[in-house]
Design a protein around this motif. Structure first.
Motif, PDB file in Angstrom:
ATOM      1  N   ASP A  23       0.792  -1.232   0.000  1.00  0.00           N
ATOM      2  CA  ASP A  23       0.000   0.000   0.000  1.00  0.00           C
ATOM      3  C   ASP A  23       0.826   1.285   0.000  1.00  0.00           C
ATOM      4  OD1 ASP A  23      -2.393  -1.394  -0.006  1.00  0.00           O
ATOM      5  OD2 ASP A  23      -2.539  -1.455   2.167  1.00  0.00           O
ATOM      6  N   TYR A  24       2.033   1.238   0.529  1.00  0.00           N
ATOM      7  CA  TYR A  24       2.806   2.479   0.684  1.00  0.00           C
ATOM      8  C   TYR A  24       3.141   3.144  -0.648  1.00  0.00           C
ATOM      9  CZ  TYR A  24       6.213   5.830   2.412  1.00  0.00           C
ATOM     10  OH  TYR A  24       6.891   6.993   2.698  1.00  0.00           O
ATOM     11  N   PRO A  25       3.482   2.403  -1.717  1.00  0.00           N
ATOM     12  CA  PRO A  25       3.761   3.084  -2.994  1.00  0.00           C
ATOM     13  C   PRO A  25       2.597   3.934  -3.486  1.00  0.00           C
ATOM     14  CG  PRO A  25       4.588   0.845  -3.060  1.00  0.00           C
ATOM     15  CD  PRO A  25       3.788   0.952  -1.798  1.00  0.00           C
ATOM     16  N   THR A  26       1.372   3.454  -3.304  1.00  0.00           N
ATOM     17  CA  THR A  26       0.206   4.235  -3.720  1.00  0.00           C
ATOM     18  C   THR A  26       0.057   5.478  -2.853  1.00  0.00           C
ATOM     19  OG1 THR A  26      -0.933   2.246  -4.478  1.00  0.00           O
ATOM     20  CG2 THR A  26      -2.292   4.188  -4.057  1.00  0.00           C
ATOM     21  N   ILE A  27       0.261   5.326  -1.543  1.00  0.00           N
ATOM     22  CA  ILE A  27       0.164   6.471  -0.633  1.00  0.00           C
ATOM     23  C   ILE A  27       1.245   7.497  -0.961  1.00  0.00           C
ATOM     24  CG2 ILE A  27       0.383   7.168   1.788  1.00  0.00           C
ATOM     25  CD1 ILE A  27      -0.923   4.461   2.504  1.00  0.00           C
ATOM     26  N   SER A  48     -11.274  11.890  -0.614  1.00  0.00           N
ATOM     27  CA  SER A  48     -11.941  10.688  -0.117  1.00  0.00           C
ATOM     28  C   SER A  48     -11.158   9.433  -0.497  1.00  0.00           C
ATOM     29  CB  SER A  48     -13.366  10.606  -0.666  1.00  0.00           C
ATOM     30  OG  SER A  48     -13.366  10.620  -2.082  1.00  0.00           O
ATOM     31  N   GLU A  49     -10.594   9.412  -1.696  1.00  0.00           N
ATOM     32  CA  GLU A  49      -9.797   8.261  -2.148  1.00  0.00           C
ATOM     33  C   GLU A  49      -8.500   8.151  -1.349  1.00  0.00           C
ATOM     34  OE1 GLU A  49      -7.100   7.110  -6.056  1.00  0.00           O
ATOM     35  OE2 GLU A  49      -8.979   8.203  -6.377  1.00  0.00           O
ATOM     36  N   ARG A  50      -7.831   9.266  -1.144  1.00  0.00           N
ATOM     37  CA  ARG A  50      -6.560   9.260  -0.416  1.00  0.00           C
ATOM     38  C   ARG A  50      -6.765   8.816   1.038  1.00  0.00           C
ATOM     39  NH1 ARG A  50      -5.090  14.623  -0.031  1.00  0.00           N
ATOM     40  NH2 ARG A  50      -6.612  15.554  -1.449  1.00  0.00           N
ATOM     41  N   TYR A  51      -7.785   9.375   1.663  1.00  0.00           N
ATOM     42  CA  TYR A  51      -8.040   9.054   3.067  1.00  0.00           C
ATOM     43  C   TYR A  51      -8.449   7.587   3.219  1.00  0.00           C
ATOM     44  CZ  TYR A  51      -9.889   9.314   7.800  1.00  0.00           C
ATOM     45  OH  TYR A  51     -10.123   9.093   9.141  1.00  0.00           O
ATOM     46  N   ALA A  52      -9.294   7.110   2.317  1.00  0.00           N
ATOM     47  CA  ALA A  52      -9.756   5.725   2.404  1.00  0.00           C
ATOM     48  C   ALA A  52      -8.593   4.744   2.283  1.00  0.00           C
ATOM     49  CB  ALA A  52     -10.796   5.446   1.326  1.00  0.00           C
ATOM     50  N   ARG A  53      -7.614   5.071   1.433  1.00  0.00           N
ATOM     51  CA  ARG A  53      -6.474   4.164   1.268  1.00  0.00           C
ATOM     52  C   ARG A  53      -5.597   4.143   2.519  1.00  0.00           C
ATOM     53  NH1 ARG A  53      -4.663   1.610  -3.389  1.00  0.00           N
ATOM     54  NH2 ARG A  53      -3.126   0.057  -2.752  1.00  0.00           N
TER      55      ARG A  53
END
Length: 264
Positions: free
Chosen positions: A18-22, A35-40
């Protein structure tokens, strides 16, 4: 170190995935919906809880959280505090934190991905600019709320007495006339502390009655800070009284065992 090693081994695969996407979100947050950033980020924290932290949440007072933007103010004893809050809270949250956390691994990237802001309390101009940035983000994202720790630092030693609230912390709310929601958490420190080894870690969270704009409009920030601190202290006292019961409930310990492991 055994506890940290276990957490690292169990949580590494989730961070790797998950960290690469964050990190992508943090580099260009304007390209992705909040909303997408927080949900991830929230999903990552929930995965880490299941695999590494083993926390049971006991939450009270949810009816005290108004709809819309809020400023949440509460006690602060551990770096786990924001992780716990994000896991529980579905609505997007940003955090106001000291610049010192910018030197911690992974933390600055995750903070930036959810529109959190690091401030330098020793540099007034920097602090003013940071609060101006937050004001702009609140204007841009009507569904965004913020969490601030008005003690200004963590309470590091048992019994984790509440420190004085800084009045300036409440200007975020008064400038925009949004509700202030005091809350208390007890005792997040045990999750990461090497002295504690439970099967499950009970985490109590209580939302206290909000301080609404019509209540604080005639008050100065010092009066607001005192009122909020009184409510958080009352919440802490209540949670402290329920601590043994929550340890037993999460772990199935006898009363004698719960008392033995309660504080180190």
């Amino acid at each position: 170190m055994i506890k940290y090693a276990r957490m690292g081994l169990c949580g590494f695969r989730h961070l790797l995935r998950d960290y690469p996407t964050i990190r992508k979100y943090a580099r260009n947050p304007e390209k992705y919906p909040l909303s997408e950033r927080y949900a991830r980020v929230r999903l990552l924290f929930r995965k880490l809880n299941l695999s590494s932290f083993h926390v049971d949440f006991y939450v009270q007072g949810e009816e005290n959280v108004p709809e819309g933007q809020c400023l949440f103010v509460g006690n602060h004893v551990s770096v786990y505090d924001p992780i716990a809050f994000v896991q529980f809270f579905e609505r997007p949250l940003g955090f106001v934190a000291k610049k010192e956390i910018g030197s911690m691994p992974l933390v600055p990237t995750i903070a930036k991905a959810i529109d959190s802001t690091l401030i330098d309390r020793e540099d007034l101009r920097s602090e003013i600019l940071a609060f101006q940035r937050i004001d702009g983000l609140l204007e841009e994202h009507p569904d965004l709320s913020y969490v601030i720790y008005p003690e200004g630092t963590r309470s590091r030693k048992p019994p984790y007495d509440l420190l004085s609230f800084h009045p300036g912390s409440f200007k975020l709310a008064t400038r925009r006339s949004i509700p202030i929601v005091p809350y208390a958490m007890f005792l997040t420190d045990r999750v990461l502390n090497q002295k504690y080894h439970y099967r499950r870690y009970p985490l109590q969270l209580v939302f206290l009655p909000p301080i609404l704009p019509e209540e604080y409009e005639s008050m100065d920030t010092q009066e607001i800070a005192s009122l909020a601190q009184d409510r958080v202290q009352q919440g802490l006292d209540s949670l402290r009284n329920q601590d043994l019961a929550s340890i037993r409930r999460s772990n199935g310990y006898s009363l004698a065992k719960a008392r033995k492991v309660q504080f180190r």
